[in-house]
Scaffold this motif. Structure first.
Motif, PDB file in Angstrom:
ATOM      1  N   SER A  91       0.839  -1.193   0.000  1.00  0.00           N
ATOM      2  CA  SER A  91       0.000   0.000   0.000  1.00  0.00           C
ATOM      3  C   SER A  91       0.871   1.238   0.000  1.00  0.00           C
ATOM      4  O   SER A  91       2.076   1.170   0.271  1.00  0.00           O
ATOM      5  CB  SER A  91      -0.932   0.007   1.219  1.00  0.00           C
ATOM      6  N   CYS A  92       0.270   2.357  -0.316  1.00  0.00           N
ATOM      7  CA  CYS A  92       1.018   3.615  -0.382  1.00  0.00           C
ATOM      8  C   CYS A  92       0.215   4.723   0.285  1.00  0.00           C
ATOM      9  O   CYS A  92      -1.011   4.794   0.135  1.00  0.00           O
ATOM     10  CB  CYS A  92       1.314   3.983  -1.838  1.00  0.00           C
ATOM     11  N   ALA A  93       0.891   5.569   1.019  1.00  0.00           N
ATOM     12  CA  ALA A  93       0.268   6.743   1.636  1.00  0.00           C
ATOM     13  C   ALA A  93       1.132   7.959   1.350  1.00  0.00           C
ATOM     14  O   ALA A  93       2.364   7.853   1.262  1.00  0.00           O
ATOM     15  CB  ALA A  93       0.114   6.537   3.136  1.00  0.00           C
ATOM     16  N   LEU A  94       0.498   9.116   1.192  1.00  0.00           N
ATOM     17  CA  LEU A  94       1.198  10.382   1.045  1.00  0.00           C
ATOM     18  C   LEU A  94       1.028  11.150   2.349  1.00  0.00           C
ATOM     19  O   LEU A  94      -0.079  11.563   2.707  1.00  0.00           O
ATOM     20  CB  LEU A  94       0.640  11.174  -0.144  1.00  0.00           C
ATOM     21  N   LEU A  95       2.116  11.316   3.061  1.00  0.00           N
ATOM     22  CA  LEU A  95       2.064  11.859   4.407  1.00  0.00           C
ATOM     23  C   LEU A  95       2.211  13.379   4.389  1.00  0.00           C
ATOM     24  O   LEU A  95       3.053  13.924   3.662  1.00  0.00           O
ATOM     25  CB  LEU A  95       3.179  11.255   5.249  1.00  0.00           C
ATOM     26  N   PRO A  96       1.421  14.098   5.192  1.00  0.00           N
ATOM     27  CA  PRO A  96       1.537  15.566   5.244  1.00  0.00           C
ATOM     28  C   PRO A  96       2.850  15.979   5.882  1.00  0.00           C
ATOM     29  O   PRO A  96       3.364  15.304   6.781  1.00  0.00           O
ATOM     30  CB  PRO A  96       0.342  15.981   6.102  1.00  0.00           C
ATOM     31  N   THR A  97       3.413  17.079   5.413  1.00  0.00           N
ATOM     32  CA  THR A  97       4.673  17.566   5.955  1.00  0.00           C
ATOM     33  C   THR A  97       4.520  18.857   6.752  1.00  0.00           C
ATOM     34  O   THR A  97       5.433  19.235   7.485  1.00  0.00           O
ATOM     35  CB  THR A  97       5.681  17.809   4.816  1.00  0.00           C
ATOM     36  N   LYS A  98       3.387  19.515   6.617  1.00  0.00           N
ATOM     37  CA  LYS A  98       3.178  20.762   7.351  1.00  0.00           C
ATOM     38  C   LYS A  98       3.134  20.474   8.846  1.00  0.00           C
ATOM     39  O   LYS A  98       2.406  19.602   9.315  1.00  0.00           O
ATOM     40  CB  LYS A  98       1.880  21.439   6.910  1.00  0.00           C
ATOM     41  N   ASP A  99       3.935  21.211   9.596  1.00  0.00           N
ATOM     42  CA  ASP A  99       4.006  21.087  11.061  1.00  0.00           C
ATOM     43  C   ASP A  99       4.491  19.718  11.518  1.00  0.00           C
ATOM     44  O   ASP A  99       4.306  19.334  12.678  1.00  0.00           O
ATOM     45  CB  ASP A  99       2.642  21.378  11.709  1.00  0.00           C
ATOM     46  N   ALA A 100       5.118  18.962  10.613  1.00  0.00           N
ATOM     47  CA  ALA A 100       5.644  17.643  10.989  1.00  0.00           C
ATOM     48  C   ALA A 100       6.946  17.803  11.774  1.00  0.00           C
ATOM     49  O   ALA A 100       7.614  18.848  11.719  1.00  0.00           O
ATOM     50  CB  ALA A 100       5.885  16.806   9.740  1.00  0.00           C
ATOM     51  N   ALA A 101       7.310  16.768  12.517  1.00  0.00           N
ATOM     52  CA  ALA A 101       8.543  16.787  13.304  1.00  0.00           C
ATOM     53  C   ALA A 101       9.759  16.903  12.389  1.00  0.00           C
ATOM     54  O   ALA A 101       9.719  16.494  11.228  1.00  0.00           O
ATOM     55  CB  ALA A 101       8.628  15.516  14.150  1.00  0.00           C
ATOM     56  N   ARG A 102      10.851  17.454  12.938  1.00  0.00           N
ATOM     57  CA  ARG A 102      12.076  17.641  12.182  1.00  0.00           C
ATOM     58  C   ARG A 102      13.246  17.044  12.945  1.00  0.00           C
ATOM     59  O   ARG A 102      13.297  17.101  14.175  1.00  0.00           O
ATOM     60  CB  ARG A 102      12.325  19.142  11.931  1.00  0.00           C
ATOM     61  N   SER A 103      14.163  16.481  12.215  1.00  0.00           N
ATOM     62  CA  SER A 103      15.334  15.850  12.817  1.00  0.00           C
ATOM     63  C   SER A 103      16.358  16.910  13.233  1.00  0.00           C
ATOM     64  O   SER A 103      16.767  17.742  12.410  1.00  0.00           O
ATOM     65  CB  SER A 103      15.973  14.881  11.820  1.00  0.00           C
ATOM     66  N   GLU A 104      16.800  16.853  14.485  1.00  0.00           N
ATOM     67  CA  GLU A 104      17.773  17.826  14.959  1.00  0.00           C
ATOM     68  C   GLU A 104      19.114  17.686  14.247  1.00  0.00           C
ATOM     69  O   GLU A 104      19.778  18.673  13.948  1.00  0.00           O
ATOM     70  CB  GLU A 104      17.964  17.687  16.470  1.00  0.00           C
ATOM     71  N   ARG A 105      19.530  16.439  13.995  1.00  0.00           N
ATOM     72  CA  ARG A 105      20.838  16.255  13.359  1.00  0.00           C
ATOM     73  C   ARG A 105      20.854  16.840  11.953  1.00  0.00           C
ATOM     74  O   ARG A 105      21.848  17.436  11.520  1.00  0.00           O
ATOM     75  CB  ARG A 105      21.225  14.776  13.339  1.00  0.00           C
ATOM     76  N   VAL A 106      19.738  16.695  11.193  1.00  0.00           N
ATOM     77  CA  VAL A 106      19.677  17.246   9.845  1.00  0.00           C
ATOM     78  C   VAL A 106      19.506  18.764   9.901  1.00  0.00           C
ATOM     79  O   VAL A 106      20.087  19.496   9.088  1.00  0.00           O
ATOM     80  CB  VAL A 106      18.554  16.583   9.033  1.00  0.00           C
ATOM     81  N   CYS A 107      18.743  19.252  10.873  1.00  0.00           N
ATOM     82  CA  CYS A 107      18.612  20.705  11.044  1.00  0.00           C
ATOM     83  C   CYS A 107      19.969  21.349  11.291  1.00  0.00           C
ATOM     84  O   CYS A 107      20.248  22.452  10.806  1.00  0.00           O
ATOM     85  CB  CYS A 107      17.664  21.021  12.203  1.00  0.00           C
ATOM     86  N   HIS A 108      20.823  20.648  12.024  1.00  0.00           N
ATOM     87  CA  HIS A 108      22.163  21.172  12.294  1.00  0.00           C
ATOM     88  C   HIS A 108      22.953  21.324  10.998  1.00  0.00           C
ATOM     89  O   HIS A 108      23.633  22.337  10.779  1.00  0.00           O
ATOM     90  CB  HIS A 108      22.897  20.240  13.262  1.00  0.00           C
ATOM     91  N   VAL A 109      22.869  20.323  10.130  1.00  0.00           N
ATOM     92  CA  VAL A 109      23.570  20.398   8.841  1.00  0.00           C
ATOM     93  C   VAL A 109      22.979  21.519   7.984  1.00  0.00           C
ATOM     94  O   VAL A 109      23.714  22.289   7.347  1.00  0.00           O
ATOM     95  CB  VAL A 109      23.497  19.046   8.106  1.00  0.00           C
ATOM     96  N   ILE A 110      21.645  21.605   7.947  1.00  0.00           N
ATOM     97  CA  ILE A 110      20.984  22.653   7.158  1.00  0.00           C
ATOM     98  C   ILE A 110      21.384  24.030   7.661  1.00  0.00           C
ATOM     99  O   ILE A 110      21.674  24.943   6.872  1.00  0.00           O
ATOM    100  CB  ILE A 110      19.455  22.469   7.205  1.00  0.00           C
TER     101      ILE A 110
END
Length: 523
Positions: free
Chosen positions: A271-290
């Protein structure tokens, strides 16, 4: 009876060995186009799913290194650095992965921890594929194959000369006539190697005229899902394949509108689902790189380079793109810059290169890069009037539909009759061949010494514009017959900066509040 029981037991063991003991989840995106904040959301979703099952893969259906300042300044490297922090497992190639040249793509592929897959990109000189057609990923005892395929139109929608040698001979091919058979071949080879599932990472688009993903599904067998990109559509449907079996077709839109989640259960349900991204959690480690990347960019992109007295839009109020089908003041500005800085009689810009508006107020370097994000350079060519008239026909051959090679000029104006059918003919590479008979351009004039004069087919004119269309072929080869003239290879963004300086670093409303009527359509 004993023999029968042993056979049943063997069959049960075989089925168990083919089935995952926990869900397999494939998280996917397509056409991220440098929307790097979305990678923090992707990483958070990956980490969350890993708490439920160890069987997780992250994949992309292409077009990730181009589309904004973070890509153009670093030629894709910053985007790759961020993707590595997620991390991704497999990606296929969008047409814009080639925008910084094939050697740079090869360099990025070495830096990217994910494996690049593409079954229809071949070096004609070595007869080798730079990237694997597919890869088989083990999730416990279950094997899932990922097949990569790029749109065959990449040859035209990136920079054509990147795929040719100095004499104009093709060095690379995207197998325009064999795309589906190559995907089928890769799928069957993966099945022979034990893959229980085949997932295609596709950058074809679902409604493109040539080799779209819907037609791919209908023409093949043995594929369980096609995760598609290129058209920026939001899709989650099922299409019958050549055997009538149901195949998932999914696409997440663009710039992380959604994140896709393809799930294979222990009972073999997909099965497949398209997940919403608005207000979704964010990874701290990737935020640091960004954040680290943003700090590197901040000083450059926030530098004010001009002031604009009026907003110059690339779309109308409803968000419909204008620059590929009609004249805009924004395109006038860029064409004027090409003419003024090159010193040519005519300046030009194609709609496909104009990617963002300029808003009223201070203009930053980031705004300029967003407007012209492709790292093109200034070129000058000489062209006869007859060849120029042919090029104008190519410019409007799709009108009123969009055309990336629709051109707006400075120092040249032209009028078309859209009721006249186009007679432009293209060759096997979908590049301009000739104008066969009827012409849609009914009038074309060049400004000479302040006066407008009809284009003389026997005269020679000079044109200043981007190397992409004037020298490298563009999407259609409309200027292939033009003769290059040596000039300073100024980066496209620097052409605009020089023109801003000519204007006193102010883009005046009295000149650019409305289009200049260099393109007219007879009613």
């Amino acid at each position: 009876m004993k023999h029968y029981a042993l056979c049943v037991c063997s069959l049960v063991l075989l089925l168990c060995a083919c089935q995952p003991q926990q869900d397999i989840v494939v998280l996917f995106d397509n056409d991220a186009h440098c929307a790097v904040d979305g990678y923090a959301t992707m990483a958070a979703m990956r980490d969350s799913v890993l708490e439920q099952t160890p069987y997780v893969a992250v994949v992309s259906a292409g077009d990730f290194v181009q589309g904004d300042v973070v890509g153009s300044i670093s030629r894709g490297q910053y985007v790759v650095d961020i993707m590595n922090s997620v991390p991704y497992d497999y990606v296929t190639l969008g047409n814009h992965e080639f925008d910084y040249s094939v050697p740079q793509l090869m360099n990025l592929s070495e830096q990217l921890t994910a494996k690049m897959l593409c079954c229809n990109f071949t070096n004609l000189q070595t007869h080798e594929q730079p990237f694997a057609s597919y890869a088989i990923h083990r999730f416990g005892r279950t094997k899932v194959a990922f097949v990569g395929v790029a749109t065959p139109t990449t040859f035209n929608t990136s920079t054509p000369t990147y795929f040719r040698d100095a004499d104009g001979n093709p060095v690379y091919t995207f197998h325009q006539q064999e795309t589906f058979s190559l995907v089928q071949q890769a799928a069957m080879q993966a099945r022979k190697q034990g893959a229980q599932y085949v997932i295609v990472l596709s950058h074809l688009g679902d409604d493109t005229e040539i080799d779209n993903s819907v037609a791919l599904i209908r023409s093949t067998i043995g594929i369980d899902a096609v995760l598609d990109g290129h058209q920026h559509h939001v899709l989650n449907s099922r299409i019958a394949n050549a055997n009538g079996d149901s195949v998932i077709l999914a696409s997440t839109g663009t710039k992380f509108q959604h994140i896709g989640a393809l799930t294979i259960t222990p009972k073999r349900n997909i099965s497949c689902a398209l997940l919403p991204t608005k207000d979704a959690a964010r990874s701290e480690r990737v935020c640091h790189v960004i954040d680290s990347v943003h700090r590197l960019l901040q000083a450059e992109v926030q530098r004010v380079v001009a002031h604009c007295e009026v907003t110059l839009n690339d779309c109308n109020e409803q968000g419909k793109r204008l620059v590929r089908r009609e004249e805009t003041a924004l395109a006038n500005l860029v064409a004027d810059a090409m003419r003024a800085v090159s010193g040519a009689q005519i300046g030009c810009i194609h709609g496909g290169s104009v990617r963002a508006p300029l808003h009223q107020g201070n203009i930053t370097m980031g705004d300029v890069i967003s407007l012209l994000p492709f790292n093109n350079t200034l070129s000058i060519v000489a062209i006869t009037g007859a060849q120029l008239l042919d090029a104008l026909e190519v410019s409007v051959m799709l009108y009123p539909e969009e055309n990336g090679d629709f051109h707006i000029f400075s120092g040249l104006r032209y009028t078309i009759d859209p009721t006249i059918p186009t007679s432009v003919e293209m060759d096997e590479w979908n590049m301009f061949a000739r104008v066969a008979s009827t012409r849609r351009v009914v009038e074309a004039e060049v400004e000479i010494n302040g006066c407008w004069q009809p284009v003389d087919p026997t005269a020679t004119y000079t044109i200043g514009g981007l190397n992409y269309t004037l020298v490298n072929g563009g999407a259609s080869g409309m200027f292939a017959s033009a003769q290059p003239i040596d000039c300073e290879p100024i980066k496209d963004t620097n052409v605009l900066l020089r023109y801003f300086h000519i204007l006193g670093d102010v883009i005046p409303a009295n000149r650019y509040a409305s289009p200049q009527h260099n393109f007219t359509v007879l009613k």
